[in-house]
Design a protein around this motif. Structure first.
Motif, PDB file in Angstrom:
ATOM      1  N   GLU A  93       0.799  -1.297   0.063  1.00 24.65           N
ATOM      2  CA  GLU A  93       0.058  -0.049   0.040  1.00 24.65           C
ATOM      3  C   GLU A  93       0.746   1.158  -0.113  1.00 24.65           C
ATOM      4  O   GLU A  93       0.512   2.162  -0.756  1.00 24.65           O
ATOM      5  N   LEU A  94       1.933   1.298   0.838  1.00 19.52           N
ATOM      6  CA  LEU A  94       2.874   2.451   0.813  1.00 19.52           C
ATOM      7  C   LEU A  94       3.497   2.651  -0.617  1.00 19.52           C
ATOM      8  O   LEU A  94       3.698   3.725  -0.874  1.00 19.52           O
ATOM      9  N   GLU A  95       3.926   1.713  -1.102  1.00 16.44           N
ATOM     10  CA  GLU A  95       4.563   1.725  -2.612  1.00 16.44           C
ATOM     11  C   GLU A  95       3.472   2.457  -3.614  1.00 16.44           C
ATOM     12  O   GLU A  95       3.933   3.119  -4.571  1.00 16.44           O
ATOM     13  N   THR A  96       2.188   1.744  -3.568  1.00 21.92           N
ATOM     14  CA  THR A  96       1.132   2.285  -4.414  1.00 21.92           C
ATOM     15  C   THR A  96       0.906   3.712  -4.055  1.00 21.92           C
ATOM     16  O   THR A  96       0.628   4.806  -4.966  1.00 21.92           O
ATOM     17  N   LEU A  97       1.055   4.333  -2.708  1.00 22.26           N
ATOM     18  CA  LEU A  97       0.620   5.613  -2.451  1.00 22.26           C
ATOM     19  C   LEU A  97       2.045   6.293  -2.905  1.00 22.26           C
ATOM     20  O   LEU A  97       1.922   7.468  -3.629  1.00 22.26           O
ATOM     21  N   LEU A  98       3.302   5.866  -2.878  1.00 20.78           N
ATOM     22  CA  LEU A  98       4.432   6.699  -3.260  1.00 20.78           C
ATOM     23  C   LEU A  98       4.306   6.892  -4.867  1.00 20.78           C
ATOM     24  O   LEU A  98       4.602   7.962  -5.391  1.00 20.78           O
ATOM     25  N   ALA A 103       3.725  10.654  -9.270  1.00 19.48           N
ATOM     26  CA  ALA A 103       3.315  10.772 -10.781  1.00 19.48           C
ATOM     27  C   ALA A 103       2.629  12.094 -10.563  1.00 19.48           C
ATOM     28  O   ALA A 103       2.740  13.125 -11.535  1.00 19.48           O
ATOM     29  N   LEU A 104       1.892  12.533  -9.498  1.00 15.97           N
ATOM     30  CA  LEU A 104       1.248  13.824  -9.423  1.00 15.97           C
ATOM     31  C   LEU A 104       2.354  14.974  -9.428  1.00 15.97           C
ATOM     32  O   LEU A 104       2.288  16.097  -9.937  1.00 15.97           O
ATOM     33  N   LEU A 105       3.523  14.762  -8.759  1.00 17.45           N
ATOM     34  CA  LEU A 105       4.577  15.802  -8.581  1.00 17.45           C
ATOM     35  C   LEU A 105       4.899  16.069 -10.222  1.00 17.45           C
ATOM     36  O   LEU A 105       5.237  17.063 -10.536  1.00 17.45           O
TER      37      LEU A 105
END
Length: 116
Positions: A93-98, A103-105
């Motif tokens: 889950e943390l890797e997905t959030l990262l 991608a947003l940045l």
């Protein structure tokens, strides 16, 4: 207090009670020795629970003369922020959030607000 006068005394400076007829509690002198060679004598009441360790003036703990070193208490390790995070999320889950945040940045659409 009728036979005593308050004239000339400072309030709160000393007690107006006498110690006549008062028996002090029975005491015992407990000897402690620290590993730095200091000896401490602590007067305690006869019915007091005497601790095996006493803090020395040098900051170390002094052991009572007739006692053995007690077993150290088991303590839980301090929880870090990472420990608390790993209780709520898995590594996947943390890797997905990262990846989402990176991608947003990279897209330039990041406005600086955090989402819940």
């Amino acid at each position: 207090m009728g036979e005593r006068s308050m004239r000339g005394t400072r309030l709160g400076a000393s007690s107006l009670e006498s110690e006549s007829g008062i028996q002090p509690a029975a005491r015992q002198d407990i000897k402690y020795h620290c590993k730095n060679g200091h000896s401490i004598v602590v007067p305690m009441a006869m019915e007091a629970d005497v601790p095996p360790l006493w803090e020395c003036r040098c900051g170390e703990f002094a052991l009572r003369e007739d006692a053995e070193l007690p077993e150290p208490k088991a303590t839980k390790p301090a929880r870090t922020h990472w420990d608390m995070l790993m209780e709520r999320r898995t590594t996947a889950e943390l890797e997905t959030l990262l990846e989402e945040r990176l991608a947003l940045l990279r897209s330039g659409r990041f406005n600086g607000r955090r989402s819940a």
